[in-house]
Write a protein that holds these residues in place. Sequence first.
Motif, PDB file in Angstrom:
ATOM      1  N   GLU A 283      -4.230 -22.195  55.905  1.00  0.00           N
ATOM      2  CA  GLU A 283      -3.709 -21.236  55.765  1.00  0.00           C
ATOM      3  C   GLU A 283      -2.239 -20.972  55.092  1.00  0.00           C
ATOM      4  OE1 GLU A 283      -5.253 -18.537  54.384  1.00  0.00           O
ATOM      5  OE2 GLU A 283      -7.173 -20.386  55.043  1.00  0.00           O
ATOM      6  N   PRO A 284      -2.146 -19.825  53.785  1.00  0.00           N
ATOM      7  CA  PRO A 284      -0.228 -20.313  53.859  1.00  0.00           C
ATOM      8  C   PRO A 284       1.030 -19.550  55.048  1.00  0.00           C
ATOM      9  CG  PRO A 284      -1.754 -18.825  52.743  1.00  0.00           C
ATOM     10  CD  PRO A 284      -2.641 -19.380  53.005  1.00  0.00           C
ATOM     11  N   GLY A 285      -0.484 -18.800  55.758  1.00  0.00           N
ATOM     12  CA  GLY A 285       0.851 -18.154  57.369  1.00  0.00           C
ATOM     13  C   GLY A 285       0.536 -16.355  56.160  1.00  0.00           C
ATOM     14  N   SER A 286       1.525 -15.833  57.116  1.00  0.00           N
ATOM     15  CA  SER A 286       1.812 -14.188  57.049  1.00  0.00           C
ATOM     16  C   SER A 286       2.709 -14.149  55.144  1.00  0.00           C
ATOM     17  CB  SER A 286       2.580 -13.435  57.933  1.00  0.00           C
ATOM     18  OG  SER A 286       2.027 -12.036  57.868  1.00  0.00           O
ATOM     19  N   LEU A 287       1.747 -13.070  54.455  1.00  0.00           N
ATOM     20  CA  LEU A 287       2.661 -12.273  53.640  1.00  0.00           C
ATOM     21  C   LEU A 287       3.309 -11.286  54.005  1.00  0.00           C
ATOM     22  CD1 LEU A 287       0.719 -12.941  50.674  1.00  0.00           C
ATOM     23  CD2 LEU A 287       2.185 -14.538  51.750  1.00  0.00           C
ATOM     24  N   PHE A 288       3.527 -10.794  55.374  1.00  0.00           N
ATOM     25  CA  PHE A 288       4.822 -10.018  55.319  1.00  0.00           C
ATOM     26  C   PHE A 288       5.846 -10.501  55.942  1.00  0.00           C
ATOM     27  CE2 PHE A 288       1.013  -7.717  56.159  1.00  0.00           C
ATOM     28  CZ  PHE A 288       0.911  -6.078  55.978  1.00  0.00           C
ATOM     29  N   LYS A 289       6.151 -12.142  56.068  1.00  0.00           N
ATOM     30  CA  LYS A 289       7.643 -13.068  55.918  1.00  0.00           C
ATOM     31  C   LYS A 289       7.583 -12.950  55.008  1.00  0.00           C
ATOM     32  CE  LYS A 289       6.111 -14.199  60.996  1.00  0.00           C
ATOM     33  NZ  LYS A 289       6.322 -15.851  61.566  1.00  0.00           N
ATOM     34  N   PRO A 290       8.992 -13.441  54.580  1.00  0.00           N
ATOM     35  CA  PRO A 290       9.523 -14.073  53.371  1.00  0.00           C
ATOM     36  C   PRO A 290       8.584 -15.525  52.209  1.00  0.00           C
ATOM     37  CG  PRO A 290      11.863 -13.826  54.444  1.00  0.00           C
ATOM     38  CD  PRO A 290      10.050 -13.670  55.413  1.00  0.00           C
ATOM     39  N   LEU A 291       8.787 -15.846  51.228  1.00  0.00           N
ATOM     40  CA  LEU A 291       7.776 -16.806  51.509  1.00  0.00           C
ATOM     41  C   LEU A 291       8.651 -17.669  50.852  1.00  0.00           C
ATOM     42  CD1 LEU A 291       6.173 -15.518  47.901  1.00  0.00           C
ATOM     43  CD2 LEU A 291       4.689 -15.929  49.401  1.00  0.00           C
ATOM     44  N   ASP A 292       9.599 -18.280  49.938  1.00  0.00           N
ATOM     45  CA  ASP A 292      10.915 -18.925  50.106  1.00  0.00           C
ATOM     46  C   ASP A 292      11.231 -19.336  51.820  1.00  0.00           C
ATOM     47  OD1 ASP A 292      11.764 -20.990  49.498  1.00  0.00           O
ATOM     48  OD2 ASP A 292      13.897 -20.160  48.687  1.00  0.00           O
ATOM     49  N   ASP A 293      10.603 -20.175  52.772  1.00  0.00           N
ATOM     50  CA  ASP A 293      10.688 -20.540  54.243  1.00  0.00           C
ATOM     51  C   ASP A 293       9.586 -21.611  54.507  1.00  0.00           C
ATOM     52  OD1 ASP A 293      10.291 -21.076  56.717  1.00  0.00           O
ATOM     53  OD2 ASP A 293       9.137 -19.103  57.649  1.00  0.00           O
ATOM     54  N   GLU A 294      10.654 -22.747  54.708  1.00  0.00           N
ATOM     55  CA  GLU A 294      10.215 -23.937  54.819  1.00  0.00           C
ATOM     56  C   GLU A 294       9.199 -24.256  55.824  1.00  0.00           C
ATOM     57  OE1 GLU A 294      11.834 -28.599  56.616  1.00  0.00           O
ATOM     58  OE2 GLU A 294      13.514 -26.846  54.468  1.00  0.00           O
ATOM     59  N   GLU A 295       9.361 -23.411  56.695  1.00  0.00           N
ATOM     60  CA  GLU A 295       8.372 -23.529  57.673  1.00  0.00           C
ATOM     61  C   GLU A 295       6.409 -23.158  57.539  1.00  0.00           C
ATOM     62  OE1 GLU A 295       6.577 -23.639  61.962  1.00  0.00           O
ATOM     63  OE2 GLU A 295       8.733 -24.446  61.424  1.00  0.00           O
ATOM     64  N   ARG A 296       6.579 -22.456  56.587  1.00  0.00           N
ATOM     65  CA  ARG A 296       5.044 -21.751  55.730  1.00  0.00           C
ATOM     66  C   ARG A 296       4.876 -23.302  55.417  1.00  0.00           C
ATOM     67  NH1 ARG A 296       3.188 -17.634  54.471  1.00  0.00           N
ATOM     68  NH2 ARG A 296       5.393 -16.384  54.093  1.00  0.00           N
ATOM     69  N   VAL A 297       5.891 -23.994  54.748  1.00  0.00           N
ATOM     70  CA  VAL A 297       5.449 -25.495  54.040  1.00  0.00           C
ATOM     71  C   VAL A 297       5.207 -26.731  55.230  1.00  0.00           C
ATOM     72  CG1 VAL A 297       6.125 -27.491  52.803  1.00  0.00           C
ATOM     73  CG2 VAL A 297       6.199 -24.981  51.752  1.00  0.00           C
ATOM     74  N   ARG A 298       5.588 -26.427  56.601  1.00  0.00           N
ATOM     75  CA  ARG A 298       5.646 -27.372  57.499  1.00  0.00           C
ATOM     76  C   ARG A 298       4.141 -27.032  58.137  1.00  0.00           C
ATOM     77  NH1 ARG A 298       9.709 -25.886  59.637  1.00  0.00           N
ATOM     78  NH2 ARG A 298      11.358 -27.485  59.085  1.00  0.00           N
ATOM     79  N   THR A 299       3.999 -25.998  58.083  1.00  0.00           N
ATOM     80  CA  THR A 299       2.776 -26.135  59.306  1.00  0.00           C
ATOM     81  C   THR A 299       1.487 -26.644  58.015  1.00  0.00           C
ATOM     82  OG1 THR A 299       4.004 -23.678  60.185  1.00  0.00           O
ATOM     83  CG2 THR A 299       0.931 -24.199  60.123  1.00  0.00           C
ATOM     84  N   LEU A 300       1.783 -26.312  56.770  1.00  0.00           N
ATOM     85  CA  LEU A 300       0.446 -26.716  55.763  1.00  0.00           C
ATOM     86  C   LEU A 300       0.713 -27.877  56.000  1.00  0.00           C
ATOM     87  CD1 LEU A 300       0.830 -23.959  53.435  1.00  0.00           C
ATOM     88  CD2 LEU A 300      -1.306 -24.111  54.971  1.00  0.00           C
ATOM     89  N   LEU A 301       1.505 -28.694  55.834  1.00  0.00           N
ATOM     90  CA  LEU A 301       1.704 -30.171  55.791  1.00  0.00           C
ATOM     91  C   LEU A 301       1.491 -30.694  56.913  1.00  0.00           C
ATOM     92  CD1 LEU A 301       3.319 -32.152  54.171  1.00  0.00           C
ATOM     93  CD2 LEU A 301       5.098 -32.275  54.939  1.00  0.00           C
ATOM     94  N   GLN A 302       1.598 -30.181  58.448  1.00  0.00           N
ATOM     95  CA  GLN A 302       1.083 -30.596  59.775  1.00  0.00           C
ATOM     96  C   GLN A 302      -0.131 -31.756  59.833  1.00  0.00           C
ATOM     97  OE1 GLN A 302       2.661 -28.273  62.108  1.00  0.00           O
ATOM     98  NE2 GLN A 302       4.484 -29.599  62.777  1.00  0.00           N
TER      99      GLN A 302
END
Length: 329
Positions: A283-302
């Motif tokens: 899941e891509p994470g909350s959309l209540f946070k800015p999209l351009d956040d490396e942590e969002r991608v890092r979680t999916l990659l993990q």
Amino acid sequence: MTDATPLSPAMETVWREDLSPFLAEREARRKQGVNELVFGGIGGVTAGIVALVVLSLVFLPQFGIFALIGLSVLGFVLGGRKLGVLQKEVKTGLLNRLAEASAMRYALKPHQPARFNVFREHGLIPSSQRDSFEDHFIGERHGSVFELYEAKLEQRRRSDKRTYYATVFRGLLIRIEFPRTIEGVTVIARDKGLFNGLESWGRKAFGSHKLERVGLVDPNFEEIFEVYSTDQVMSRYLLTPTFMERLCALEETVKGKNVRAAFDERRGGGELLIAVETGNLFEPGSLFKPLDDEERVRTLLQEIDLVTGMLDLMVRPPELGENVLADKA
């Protein structure tokens, strides 16, 4: 940026040149969607309060309460439509790019859930009346083609004259073209402790296959699993010490539980089917946070790394010192 493990140099390039621009282009839509959700919810609650007061005065308070709940939910649903569309777009865009960077292909939903009926036929998943599937990956590891997808299975139940659905499985279903020759069917089920005696009578057949209990020499493996097979010799050929060690380690690798598996001779060569309960992944994470956040991608990659690591664990050739002699026996 956070203090978490940094992206690899190759993935850092993908982030900088592809993922970050993709997310930044959609940031304005995210903000607009959040605003519409908030205003829609406020409007629905306000309308509900007015309806509550009016209906309570004219009719009964119960009508007003129903109206308050209904209008509030309707306001959030209508206000959140754009955000829902954006969430699906962001998820698909990110996972397509991350899968490609990991030498896989991704689809939001499988065109046809691979071997789903076979998973059920072999007892790897429970019976269910309502099924949903998502997050389909296809790829190849160490010369073995695989595909996997998430499944949510629900059983219909009744209680106090009320019908409801209970989730009985949520996790990954995995099909691997196994690199060893397979004949017949071998099922690796969970150990049932004191119920094993009864289970041995009830497990004489999976679908049209007649299976018998297989005795193993590894006590650690037998504490967790029970094995049934159409071919005792083939089952011992497949269940090498290395394979048993890796299957025992699989739950920890994917942070899941209740791993079960089956070898199937279908398609001439053979397949390894694995079911593991993992909860909801990718899941891509909350959309209540800015999209351009490396942590969002890092979680999916993990999470993707957990999957590829699991596949490597099951199909890579034994390494030096990893029960190689036992495997050749």
